[in-house]
Design a protein around this motif. Sequence first.
Motif, mmCIF file in Angstrom:
data_model
loop_
_atom_site.group_PDB
_atom_site.id
_atom_site.type_symbol
_atom_site.label_atom_id
_atom_site.label_comp_id
_atom_site.label_asym_id
_atom_site.label_seq_id
_atom_site.Cartn_x
_atom_site.Cartn_y
_atom_site.Cartn_z
ATOM 1 N N ILE A 52 1.152 -1.076 0.254
ATOM 2 C CA ILE A 52 -0.302 -0.484 0.072
ATOM 3 C C ILE A 52 0.829 1.417 -0.181
ATOM 4 O O ILE A 52 0.684 2.269 -0.989
ATOM 5 N N ALA A 53 1.897 1.239 1.009
ATOM 6 C CA ALA A 53 2.734 2.181 1.050
ATOM 7 C C ALA A 53 3.890 2.474 -0.054
ATOM 8 O O ALA A 53 4.706 3.476 -0.333
ATOM 9 N N LYS A 54 3.868 0.898 -0.383
ATOM 10 C CA LYS A 54 4.897 0.876 -1.278
ATOM 11 C C LYS A 54 6.931 0.882 -1.173
ATOM 12 O O LYS A 54 7.374 1.521 -0.871
ATOM 13 N N ASN A 55 6.204 0.881 0.768
ATOM 14 C CA ASN A 55 7.999 0.476 1.353
ATOM 15 C C ASN A 55 8.661 -0.637 0.890
ATOM 16 O O ASN A 55 7.982 -1.955 1.924
ATOM 17 N N ILE A 56 9.992 -1.365 1.554
ATOM 18 C CA ILE A 56 10.075 -2.391 1.546
ATOM 19 C C ILE A 56 11.119 -2.101 3.083
ATOM 20 O O ILE A 56 11.578 -1.477 3.305
ATOM 21 N N TRP A 57 10.951 -3.481 3.967
ATOM 22 C CA TRP A 57 10.971 -2.987 5.358
ATOM 23 C C TRP A 57 12.122 -4.218 5.282
ATOM 24 O O TRP A 57 11.844 -4.861 4.635
ATOM 25 N N SER A 102 0.978 12.634 8.993
ATOM 26 C CA SER A 102 2.601 12.762 8.860
ATOM 27 C C SER A 102 3.049 11.566 9.126
ATOM 28 O O SER A 102 4.815 11.226 8.547
ATOM 29 N N ASN A 103 2.676 10.534 10.288
ATOM 30 C CA ASN A 103 3.425 9.059 10.126
ATOM 31 C C ASN A 103 2.832 7.921 9.209
ATOM 32 O O ASN A 103 2.845 6.958 8.836
ATOM 33 N N ALA A 104 1.941 7.810 8.105
ATOM 34 C CA ALA A 104 1.559 7.535 7.040
ATOM 35 C C ALA A 104 2.660 6.653 6.285
ATOM 36 O O ALA A 104 3.860 7.423 5.554
ATOM 37 N N GLY A 105 2.461 5.102 6.595
ATOM 38 C CA GLY A 105 2.840 4.727 5.400
ATOM 39 C C GLY A 105 4.606 4.194 6.873
ATOM 40 O O GLY A 105 5.144 3.430 6.373
ATOM 41 N N SER A 106 4.049 4.375 7.865
ATOM 42 C CA SER A 106 5.446 4.243 9.269
ATOM 43 C C SER A 106 4.477 3.754 10.590
ATOM 44 O O SER A 106 3.361 3.298 10.500
ATOM 45 N N ILE A 107 5.170 3.689 11.470
ATOM 46 C CA ILE A 107 4.928 3.135 12.615
ATOM 47 C C ILE A 107 4.657 4.506 13.244
ATOM 48 O O ILE A 107 5.885 5.105 13.660
#
Length: 378
Positions: free
Chosen positions: A172-177, A254-259
């Motif tokens: 969804i956020a297109k992030n690789i963790w 402001s923290n969209a896509g994160s924790i």
Amino acid sequence: MKRISRIVIDIIITIAVLAGLGAAGFYGYSWYQKYQMEKNRPALVKAKDGTNINPAWYSSKIYHQQLRSKYSFINKVANYVPPRTWVGKDTVIPGLQTTKSYNFAKKKMGIATAMTPQGLAVVDKYLLISAYDGDHRHASVIYVLDKIKGSYIKTIQIKGRPHLGGIAYDPIAKNIWITGSMGTSSALMSFSLAKLKAYKKGSKMPISYNHEISIPTLERASTVSYYDDQLFVGFFNMYGRGKVASYTISRSGSNAGSITNNEIKSVTGNVSWSDPSGQTTMNKQIQGIAFYDNKIFLAQSYGSQNSKLYIFSSTALKALDEKNAERIIDMPPYLEQITTYRGQLLCIFESASKQYARPEIMVMDRILSVNINSLFGI
């Protein structure tokens, strides 16, 4: 009396000689097996950037012979049951023999020969494999492969030498963790799919992160998995019970896509997936966690003995004990991360690293893909 003493001494000498010959024979045979294994390795083939792209140890024929003879059930569900997708099936792990990476001792790029696979994820059009240098000299890396063809594309340099025990993708956020550390705490770091695509082939610079988050409640993050807007982070414990904590990813603000910081402090996650503390204990030596429909899969491995694949109902997340597993399946040694994709369970092993490869075990120099339904006899 002297005669008896002499007989005893002769017996002791004979036993010592026989023991020595036995030990010499054992080590001689072990050496011969290792020699034969090295001798029969496939020819070295390198990509333009110097990364080897050939199977590190086995030809396709020998690989399948070994799997069939040593793990007949795994061979059946991997090769005789039709796969629901061909993505990842028998995909060769690149870079096990040669990988260009930053050498911290020499302070310049060099060739790492002991890269050790850890994490695996399907990301957009790609397969990603994370690895660290078993010789502890070079920077850790992520290999980028074409997920359909299984062909090698490029290597991404990672800052420092994190173990990179897990890698996960938030579509969804297109992030690789990825997992790592910050000081004495575990940490989660992420970079975007856009940065992955833009990263130049042969680049010497480590990729930049868009999030770096310390996880002080977990001592050492060994794996990370994405499921249902959450990151599940596992802690490997060599001696006791491990932990898995869930963190909900923010989708707004402001923290969209994160924790958020509050999420990290409370470790609550989604209530349906965690106990009141936000954590659940799990079997020790857990290297991977994956989800599929209403099932939880745990990969357990430590040392050269058979790995274990535990399958639980999703309702068992608060009690991931062996006695609650629906199925326990023997797997080849050194199983690391597992991930699910379109009805297949993809597994990566670290046994093909030169640190661990030896003739008496099943060396997995490819990704293993098994039909999930066939694990239940469906």
